[in-house]
Design a protein around this motif. Structure first.
Motif, PDB file in Angstrom:
ATOM      1  N   GLY A  61       6.520  13.523   3.740  1.00  0.00           N
ATOM      2  CA  GLY A  61       5.525  13.774   4.853  1.00  0.00           C
ATOM      3  C   GLY A  61       5.419  13.522   5.665  1.00  0.00           C
ATOM      4  O   GLY A  61       4.632  14.179   6.590  1.00  0.00           O
ATOM      5  N   TYR A  62       5.016  12.227   5.437  1.00  0.00           N
ATOM      6  CA  TYR A  62       4.454  12.019   6.908  1.00  0.00           C
ATOM      7  C   TYR A  62       5.561  11.040   7.638  1.00  0.00           C
ATOM      8  O   TYR A  62       5.036  10.037   8.511  1.00  0.00           O
ATOM      9  CB  TYR A  62       3.486   9.956   5.681  1.00  0.00           C
ATOM     10  CG  TYR A  62       2.607  10.595   5.410  1.00  0.00           C
ATOM     11  CD1 TYR A  62       0.981  11.270   5.652  1.00  0.00           C
ATOM     12  CD2 TYR A  62       2.933  11.390   3.494  1.00  0.00           C
ATOM     13  CE1 TYR A  62       0.602  11.243   4.837  1.00  0.00           C
ATOM     14  CE2 TYR A  62       1.787  11.238   2.838  1.00  0.00           C
ATOM     15  CZ  TYR A  62       0.606  11.718   4.134  1.00  0.00           C
ATOM     16  OH  TYR A  62      -0.179  11.966   3.093  1.00  0.00           O
ATOM     17  N   GLN A  95      -1.871  19.350   8.325  1.00  0.00           N
ATOM     18  CA  GLN A  95      -0.383  18.744   7.877  1.00  0.00           C
ATOM     19  C   GLN A  95      -0.751  17.229   7.595  1.00  0.00           C
ATOM     20  O   GLN A  95      -2.011  16.279   7.818  1.00  0.00           O
ATOM     21  CB  GLN A  95       0.829  18.674   9.109  1.00  0.00           C
ATOM     22  CG  GLN A  95       0.405  20.387   9.872  1.00  0.00           C
ATOM     23  CD  GLN A  95       1.389  20.455   8.329  1.00  0.00           C
ATOM     24  OE1 GLN A  95       2.522  19.625   7.855  1.00  0.00           O
ATOM     25  NE2 GLN A  95       1.754  22.037   8.303  1.00  0.00           N
ATOM     26  N   ASP A  96      -0.136  16.606   6.447  1.00  0.00           N
ATOM     27  CA  ASP A  96      -0.442  14.921   5.803  1.00  0.00           C
ATOM     28  C   ASP A  96      -0.220  14.711   7.077  1.00  0.00           C
ATOM     29  O   ASP A  96      -0.722  13.189   7.213  1.00  0.00           O
ATOM     30  CB  ASP A  96       1.041  15.667   5.219  1.00  0.00           C
ATOM     31  CG  ASP A  96       1.154  15.685   3.535  1.00  0.00           C
ATOM     32  OD1 ASP A  96      -0.540  16.299   3.381  1.00  0.00           O
ATOM     33  OD2 ASP A  96       1.665  16.034   3.009  1.00  0.00           O
ATOM     34  N   ARG A  97       0.839  14.744   7.796  1.00  0.00           N
ATOM     35  CA  ARG A  97       1.141  13.984   9.737  1.00  0.00           C
ATOM     36  C   ARG A  97      -0.448  13.594  10.339  1.00  0.00           C
ATOM     37  O   ARG A  97      -0.752  12.460  10.181  1.00  0.00           O
ATOM     38  CB  ARG A  97       2.235  13.476  10.262  1.00  0.00           C
ATOM     39  CG  ARG A  97       2.314  15.236  10.722  1.00  0.00           C
ATOM     40  CD  ARG A  97       4.044  14.957  11.006  1.00  0.00           C
ATOM     41  NE  ARG A  97       4.734  15.253  10.465  1.00  0.00           N
ATOM     42  CZ  ARG A  97       5.024  16.590  10.559  1.00  0.00           C
ATOM     43  NH1 ARG A  97       4.370  17.790  10.566  1.00  0.00           N
ATOM     44  NH2 ARG A  97       6.095  17.137   9.341  1.00  0.00           N
ATOM     45  N   ASP A  98      -0.313  14.291  10.037  1.00  0.00           N
ATOM     46  CA  ASP A  98      -1.999  14.788  11.529  1.00  0.00           C
ATOM     47  C   ASP A  98      -3.653  13.668  10.090  1.00  0.00           C
ATOM     48  O   ASP A  98      -4.081  12.980  11.105  1.00  0.00           O
ATOM     49  CB  ASP A  98      -1.813  16.223  11.442  1.00  0.00           C
ATOM     50  CG  ASP A  98      -1.454  16.646  12.982  1.00  0.00           C
ATOM     51  OD1 ASP A  98      -0.716  15.959  13.237  1.00  0.00           O
ATOM     52  OD2 ASP A  98      -0.642  17.485  12.029  1.00  0.00           O
ATOM     53  N   ALA A  99      -3.407  14.463   9.097  1.00  0.00           N
ATOM     54  CA  ALA A  99      -3.906  13.994   8.730  1.00  0.00           C
ATOM     55  C   ALA A  99      -4.548  11.481   8.139  1.00  0.00           C
ATOM     56  O   ALA A  99      -5.518  11.151   8.142  1.00  0.00           O
ATOM     57  CB  ALA A  99      -4.693  14.701   7.016  1.00  0.00           C
ATOM     58  N   MET A 133       0.628  -0.955   0.110  1.00  0.00           N
ATOM     59  CA  MET A 133       0.573   0.311   0.076  1.00  0.00           C
ATOM     60  C   MET A 133       1.011   1.160   0.138  1.00  0.00           C
ATOM     61  O   MET A 133       2.072   1.434   0.867  1.00  0.00           O
ATOM     62  CB  MET A 133      -0.907   0.153   1.344  1.00  0.00           C
ATOM     63  CG  MET A 133      -1.855  -0.823   1.175  1.00  0.00           C
ATOM     64  SD  MET A 133      -3.378  -0.188   0.611  1.00  0.00           S
ATOM     65  CE  MET A 133      -2.760  -1.782  -1.160  1.00  0.00           C
ATOM     66  N   ALA A 134       0.291   2.559  -0.817  1.00  0.00           N
ATOM     67  CA  ALA A 134       0.573   3.410  -0.913  1.00  0.00           C
ATOM     68  C   ALA A 134      -0.099   4.611  -0.730  1.00  0.00           C
ATOM     69  O   ALA A 134      -0.909   4.324  -1.064  1.00  0.00           O
ATOM     70  CB  ALA A 134       1.651   4.033  -2.290  1.00  0.00           C
ATOM     71  N   LEU A 135       0.896   5.751   0.142  1.00  0.00           N
ATOM     72  CA  LEU A 135      -0.399   6.803   0.628  1.00  0.00           C
ATOM     73  C   LEU A 135       0.472   7.765   0.059  1.00  0.00           C
ATOM     74  O   LEU A 135       2.049   8.115   0.252  1.00  0.00           O
ATOM     75  CB  LEU A 135       0.151   7.141   2.293  1.00  0.00           C
ATOM     76  CG  LEU A 135      -1.439   7.944   2.437  1.00  0.00           C
ATOM     77  CD1 LEU A 135      -2.916   7.609   2.344  1.00  0.00           C
ATOM     78  CD2 LEU A 135      -0.390   8.449   4.320  1.00  0.00           C
TER      79      LEU A 135
END
Length: 109
Positions: A64-65, A37-41, A1-3
């Motif tokens: 970003g994560y 932020q990306d890591r929060d989402a 899987m990739a985000l």
């Protein structure tokens, strides 16, 4: 899987977080406000991913994560988050020191 973060391509004020499988087929698409932020989402994305796709145990994501999210995913969701870094760009100079220099002698010499 990739985000894959699809950063505000054509929608103002929104970010799309697209989770795809190894073939690039979409598994989940989540939209958030652009000020998050990306890591929060990603916490919400990973939580939903774990609930809907429990067979997924490993996720690749960009820088970003990175950070505390890696430990959070491992400890809370038993999910392995691997951060993928962009490959370093090749140097502008040639790798062959003699490139551009002619080793042949001129006929007149």
């Amino acid at each position: 899987m990739a985000l894959i973060p699809a950063h505000a391509k054509s929608t103002n004020g929104r970010k799309r977080h697209i989770t795809v499988d190894a073939l690039g087929l979409p598994v989940m698409i989540t939209a958030t406000s652009a000020d998050i932020q990306d890591r929060d989402a990603a916490r919400d994305v990973f939580w939903r991913l774990r609930l809907t796709q429990p067979q997924i145990t490993q996720v690749w994501a960009d820088r970003g994560y990175a950070g505390e999210l890696v430990d959070w995913a491992r400890d809370r969701l038993w999910l392995t988050l691997r951060i993928v870094f962009r490959p370093k760009a090749p140097r502008a100079s040639s790798s062959c020191p003699a490139a551009g220099k002619s080793s042949a002698r001129s006929a007149g010499a």
